[in-house]
Write a protein that holds these residues in place. Structure first.
Motif, PDB file in Angstrom:
ATOM      1  N   ASP A 172      44.420  13.968 118.123  1.00  0.00           N
ATOM      2  CA  ASP A 172      45.837  13.722 117.959  1.00  0.00           C
ATOM      3  C   ASP A 172      46.327  14.502 119.102  1.00  0.00           C
ATOM      4  O   ASP A 172      45.679  15.029 120.162  1.00  0.00           O
ATOM      5  N   ALA A 173      47.613  14.453 119.567  1.00  0.00           N
ATOM      6  CA  ALA A 173      48.174  14.876 120.777  1.00  0.00           C
ATOM      7  C   ALA A 173      48.174  16.464 120.894  1.00  0.00           C
ATOM      8  O   ALA A 173      48.172  17.064 121.892  1.00  0.00           O
ATOM      9  N   LEU A 174      47.850  17.249 119.524  1.00  0.00           N
ATOM     10  CA  LEU A 174      47.597  18.723 119.816  1.00  0.00           C
ATOM     11  C   LEU A 174      46.150  18.880 119.989  1.00  0.00           C
ATOM     12  O   LEU A 174      45.741  20.129 120.257  1.00  0.00           O
ATOM     13  N   GLY A 175      45.043  17.921 119.989  1.00  0.00           N
ATOM     14  CA  GLY A 175      43.880  18.132 120.096  1.00  0.00           C
ATOM     15  C   GLY A 175      43.118  18.574 119.200  1.00  0.00           C
ATOM     16  O   GLY A 175      41.942  18.813 119.168  1.00  0.00           O
ATOM     17  N   ILE A 176      43.684  18.113 117.931  1.00  0.00           N
ATOM     18  CA  ILE A 176      42.977  18.156 116.517  1.00  0.00           C
ATOM     19  C   ILE A 176      42.205  17.079 116.274  1.00  0.00           C
ATOM     20  O   ILE A 176      42.779  15.922 116.311  1.00  0.00           O
ATOM     21  N   ALA A 177      40.937  17.343 116.102  1.00  0.00           N
ATOM     22  CA  ALA A 177      40.130  15.961 115.721  1.00  0.00           C
ATOM     23  C   ALA A 177      40.086  15.809 114.121  1.00  0.00           C
ATOM     24  O   ALA A 177      39.549  16.530 113.166  1.00  0.00           O
ATOM     25  N   TYR A 178      40.356  14.706 113.660  1.00  0.00           N
ATOM     26  CA  TYR A 178      40.479  14.260 112.273  1.00  0.00           C
ATOM     27  C   TYR A 178      39.226  13.150 112.062  1.00  0.00           C
ATOM     28  O   TYR A 178      39.300  12.313 112.893  1.00  0.00           O
ATOM     29  N   PRO A 179      39.056  13.126 110.729  1.00  0.00           N
ATOM     30  CA  PRO A 179      38.180  11.823 110.436  1.00  0.00           C
ATOM     31  C   PRO A 179      39.120  10.395 110.484  1.00  0.00           C
ATOM     32  O   PRO A 179      40.414  10.613 110.175  1.00  0.00           O
ATOM     33  N   MET A 180      38.659   9.462 111.026  1.00  0.00           N
ATOM     34  CA  MET A 180      39.579   8.457 111.162  1.00  0.00           C
ATOM     35  C   MET A 180      40.402   7.854 109.992  1.00  0.00           C
ATOM     36  O   MET A 180      41.259   7.106 110.274  1.00  0.00           O
ATOM     37  N   THR A 181      39.742   8.105 108.920  1.00  0.00           N
ATOM     38  CA  THR A 181      40.387   7.827 107.521  1.00  0.00           C
ATOM     39  C   THR A 181      41.866   8.271 107.627  1.00  0.00           C
ATOM     40  O   THR A 181      42.597   8.069 106.483  1.00  0.00           O
ATOM     41  N   ASN A 182      41.890   9.258 108.394  1.00  0.00           N
ATOM     42  CA  ASN A 182      43.226  10.042 108.284  1.00  0.00           C
ATOM     43  C   ASN A 182      44.577   9.138 108.738  1.00  0.00           C
ATOM     44  O   ASN A 182      45.489   9.360 108.691  1.00  0.00           O
ATOM     45  N   THR A 183      43.760   8.339 109.611  1.00  0.00           N
ATOM     46  CA  THR A 183      45.066   7.303 109.974  1.00  0.00           C
ATOM     47  C   THR A 183      45.145   6.024 109.102  1.00  0.00           C
ATOM     48  O   THR A 183      46.066   5.372 109.477  1.00  0.00           O
ATOM     49  N   TYR A 184      44.419   6.242 108.020  1.00  0.00           N
ATOM     50  CA  TYR A 184      44.505   5.044 107.147  1.00  0.00           C
ATOM     51  C   TYR A 184      45.518   5.136 106.391  1.00  0.00           C
ATOM     52  O   TYR A 184      45.840   6.372 105.837  1.00  0.00           O
ATOM     53  N   TYR A 185      46.500   4.124 105.929  1.00  0.00           N
ATOM     54  CA  TYR A 185      47.400   4.102 105.173  1.00  0.00           C
ATOM     55  C   TYR A 185      46.750   3.706 103.562  1.00  0.00           C
ATOM     56  O   TYR A 185      46.160   2.727 103.463  1.00  0.00           O
ATOM     57  N   SER A 186      46.970   4.563 102.749  1.00  0.00           N
ATOM     58  CA  SER A 186      46.106   4.377 101.231  1.00  0.00           C
ATOM     59  C   SER A 186      46.791   3.033 100.724  1.00  0.00           C
ATOM     60  O   SER A 186      47.986   2.549 101.076  1.00  0.00           O
ATOM     61  N   PHE A 187      45.896   2.479 100.068  1.00  0.00           N
ATOM     62  CA  PHE A 187      46.211   1.109  99.328  1.00  0.00           C
ATOM     63  C   PHE A 187      46.235   0.015 100.079  1.00  0.00           C
ATOM     64  O   PHE A 187      46.874  -0.988  99.877  1.00  0.00           O
ATOM     65  N   ARG A 188      46.129   0.119 101.496  1.00  0.00           N
ATOM     66  CA  ARG A 188      45.878  -0.916 102.436  1.00  0.00           C
ATOM     67  C   ARG A 188      44.319  -1.499 102.347  1.00  0.00           C
ATOM     68  O   ARG A 188      43.400  -0.765 102.107  1.00  0.00           O
ATOM     69  N   PRO A 189      43.880  -2.651 102.848  1.00  0.00           N
ATOM     70  CA  PRO A 189      42.779  -3.224 102.770  1.00  0.00           C
ATOM     71  C   PRO A 189      41.636  -2.563 103.465  1.00  0.00           C
ATOM     72  O   PRO A 189      40.478  -2.084 103.037  1.00  0.00           O
ATOM     73  N   GLU A 190      42.105  -1.774 104.536  1.00  0.00           N
ATOM     74  CA  GLU A 190      41.001  -0.930 105.330  1.00  0.00           C
ATOM     75  C   GLU A 190      40.793   0.227 104.424  1.00  0.00           C
ATOM     76  O   GLU A 190      39.537   0.940 104.634  1.00  0.00           O
ATOM     77  N   TRP A 191      41.620   0.774 103.856  1.00  0.00           N
ATOM     78  CA  TRP A 191      41.249   1.985 102.765  1.00  0.00           C
ATOM     79  C   TRP A 191      40.400   1.628 101.742  1.00  0.00           C
ATOM     80  O   TRP A 191      39.292   2.191 101.523  1.00  0.00           O
ATOM     81  N   LEU A 192      41.163   0.664 101.031  1.00  0.00           N
ATOM     82  CA  LEU A 192      40.075   0.085  99.924  1.00  0.00           C
ATOM     83  C   LEU A 192      38.692  -0.303 100.245  1.00  0.00           C
ATOM     84  O   LEU A 192      37.897  -0.058  99.612  1.00  0.00           O
ATOM     85  N   ASN A 193      38.566  -1.077 101.321  1.00  0.00           N
ATOM     86  CA  ASN A 193      37.326  -1.364 101.767  1.00  0.00           C
ATOM     87  C   ASN A 193      36.277  -0.290 102.196  1.00  0.00           C
ATOM     88  O   ASN A 193      35.235  -0.463 101.878  1.00  0.00           O
ATOM     89  N   PHE A 194      36.931   0.613 102.684  1.00  0.00           N
ATOM     90  CA  PHE A 194      36.133   1.631 103.583  1.00  0.00           C
ATOM     91  C   PHE A 194      35.466   2.581 102.252  1.00  0.00           C
ATOM     92  O   PHE A 194      34.284   2.806 102.295  1.00  0.00           O
ATOM     93  N   TRP A 195      36.279   2.871 101.176  1.00  0.00           N
ATOM     94  CA  TRP A 195      35.746   3.690 100.157  1.00  0.00           C
ATOM     95  C   TRP A 195      35.001   3.019  99.123  1.00  0.00           C
ATOM     96  O   TRP A 195      35.337   2.918  98.157  1.00  0.00           O
ATOM     97  N   LYS A 196      33.862   2.169  99.721  1.00  0.00           N
ATOM     98  CA  LYS A 196      33.322   1.054  98.786  1.00  0.00           C
ATOM     99  C   LYS A 196      32.490   2.045  97.752  1.00  0.00           C
ATOM    100  O   LYS A 196      31.919   1.218  96.762  1.00  0.00           O
TER     101      LYS A 196
END
Length: 483
Positions: free
Chosen positions: A255-279
């Motif tokens: 992020d802008a502060l230089g903090i490294a997050y897992p990319m799932t931190n950018t996912y909105y829950s209950f959206r297809p990318e979230w549901l499909n990722f946590w298979k």
């Protein structure tokens, strides 16, 4: 045709922060369902994310070092401190865990009612599936409530307070707490009804046979019925055993502060990318830390191999920088959503670890380790992976499983594990220790010398207090825990 529904209970209203018990809906506002399809849509609206402060703040996986608190005390709400120190009275105005789970219970009761009355049209097969799902959801809600507000179920605790067992849609229903024995008997009856379901995993936010079996494995492990836990874990895995390869599928974003997050931190829950990722999930469920501060203890962090992808991805360095800390930026445990959200639904990795524990308890150490390594091989880069050493004995094998559960699910299963471990004669019990300032009413007395807080394995404090609003709104029917 009349439209669904029903009393503030669909869709976004489920995740709103109002209180279900603060203001009873108008009885005249209810509209009836006419078809099984409408009921199916209604169950689609069940919330997937819940609050549970004990999971985040009451275990040995969480810590607030004094130097962190001293730098910026205002970063920690008093509600966090009350739970962290196992206070017997909570001053927060609402209890979202209690309120939201009883919302879902009310909806389940409504579904069971219209199905029992045969007042909606639809195929008998679909109605049977919906009824099994309603029993399943109700069982999961009561089990989660019992984990927070009741003592662990033992023969000695059978007559201790359980939960108000709401089984109807009547807002005048008695709210007295059933006994602990009756509460768990009710949960098991619901679970047995749910196990009649025969639905494949098609939508991982809805119930399936495999999801019910996975929950059954979790439930029976908690009760110490290892034969049933093993049976249901194996059955769930036979239906679905896929896991995420963390090395191949995870990466970080900065992020802008230089903090490294897992990319799932950018996912909105209950959206297809979230549901499909946590298979690996049998059913999409998560716990939310509304305060966004899941600070791992040194003890937890020391359990990870530095090359473990679970450490690399989820242990976010300098996390408190985001809240204005300069000197003590600490590590934060982050999994998804950037809203303090953590995967909590039964998963394939959990089933492998349940299978491992049941084997260890039978003395099958090699079999237990094989199941553990099935998980671990997906948590390291191939070049960094090395199997754990074979435990020397049964007790060490059980502890090895417990440690792996702690690494895999640190803020969604440790509270559950501590409670069951503390009545387990085969493994060392757990004492929770804190070094912190004393409380003076509803504030922290930072002028005083820090003191030791020690919560012993048999403490009644493991039944967390009900919110005073719950007691007051029941007109005194729902009684507080005794300490």
């Amino acid at each position: 045709m009349k439209k669904i529904l029903l009393l503030l209970l669909v869709g976004a209203s489920f995740v709103a922060c109002d209180s279900f018990l603060d203001e009873a809906p108008e009885k005249s506002s209810a509209k009836t369902l006419e078809t099984a399809e409408e009921l199916d849509i209604l169950l689609n609206g069940v919330t997937y994310s819940y609050y549970s402060d004990p999971d985040f703040f009451c275990t040995d996986n969480f810590d607030i070092p004094l130097e962190v608190y001293d730098e910026l005390p205002g970063a920690f709400s008093f509600n966090i401190i009350e739970q962290y120190l196992f206070n017997t009275q909570l001053d927060n105005a609402l209890d979202y865990c209690w309120n939201m789970r009883y919302r879902t219970i009310w909806l389940c009761n409504y579904a069971i009612k219209v199905l029992d009355e045969n007042s909606i049209t639809g195929s008998e097969g679909q109605k049977m599936e919906l009824k099994a799902e309603a029993h399943f959801l109700r069982a999961t809600e009561y089990f989660a409530l019992a984990l927070n507000y009741c003592l662990h179920p033992t023969e000695a605790n059978a007559s201790e307070p359980g939960l108000p067992l709401r089984t109807s849609t009547d807002f005048e229903e008695n709210l007295s707490r059933a006994s602990l024995a009756d509460t768990y008997r009710f949960i098991e009856e619901d679970l047995q009804e749910a196990l009649k379901m025969d639905v494949d995993i098609k939508r991982n936010w809805r119930a399936s046979k495999a999801a019910v079996e996975a929950f059954a494995a979790r439930y029976y492990l908690y009760l110490g019925d290892f034969a049933k836990a093993e049976q249901y874990a194996a059955s769930a895995l036979a239906k679905h055993s896929e896991m995420i390869d963390y090395d191949a599928e995870f990466y970080t974003v900065t992020d802008a502060l230089g903090i490294a997050y897992p990319m799932t931190n950018t996912y909105y829950s209950f959206r297809p990318e979230w549901l499909n990722f946590w298979k690996g999930q049998y059913m999409n469920r998560s716990l939310t830390n509304a305060h966004w501060k899941s600070l791992p203890s040194e003890e937890l962090m020391s359990l990870y191999d530095p090359l473990d992808k679970r450490y690399e991805m989820f242990m976010v360095e300098n996390y408190l920088k985001r809240f204005g800390f300069v000197t003590n930026q600490h590590v934060g445990y982050i999994q998804g959503g950037n809203f303090g959200e953590y995967i909590a639904g039964p998963s394939t990795s959990e089933m492998y670890l349940i299978a491992a524990e049941t084997k260890a308890r039978k003395g099958d150490i090699a079999g237990a380790m094989n199941d553990i390594e099935t998980v671990r091989v997906n948590r390291f880069a191939a070049a960094d992976y090395a199997p754990l050493a074979l435990p020397a004995n049964k007790k060490d094998a059980i502890q090895t499983v417990i440690d792996e559960r702690r690494r895999e699910m640190p803020f969604t299963s440790r509270w559950y594990d501590i409670r069951r471990i503390n009545v387990d004669p085969e493994i060392d019990n757990i004492t929770i220790r804190r070094k912190f300032y004393p409380l003076d009413g509803n504030q922290v007395n930072m002028e005083a010398t820090p003191i030791d807080y020690v919560i012993e394995p048999g403490s009644r404090l493991f039944a967390r207090p009900l919110n005073e609003a719950v007691i007051n709104l029941s007109n005194g029917q729902t009684k507080q825990n005794e300490y």
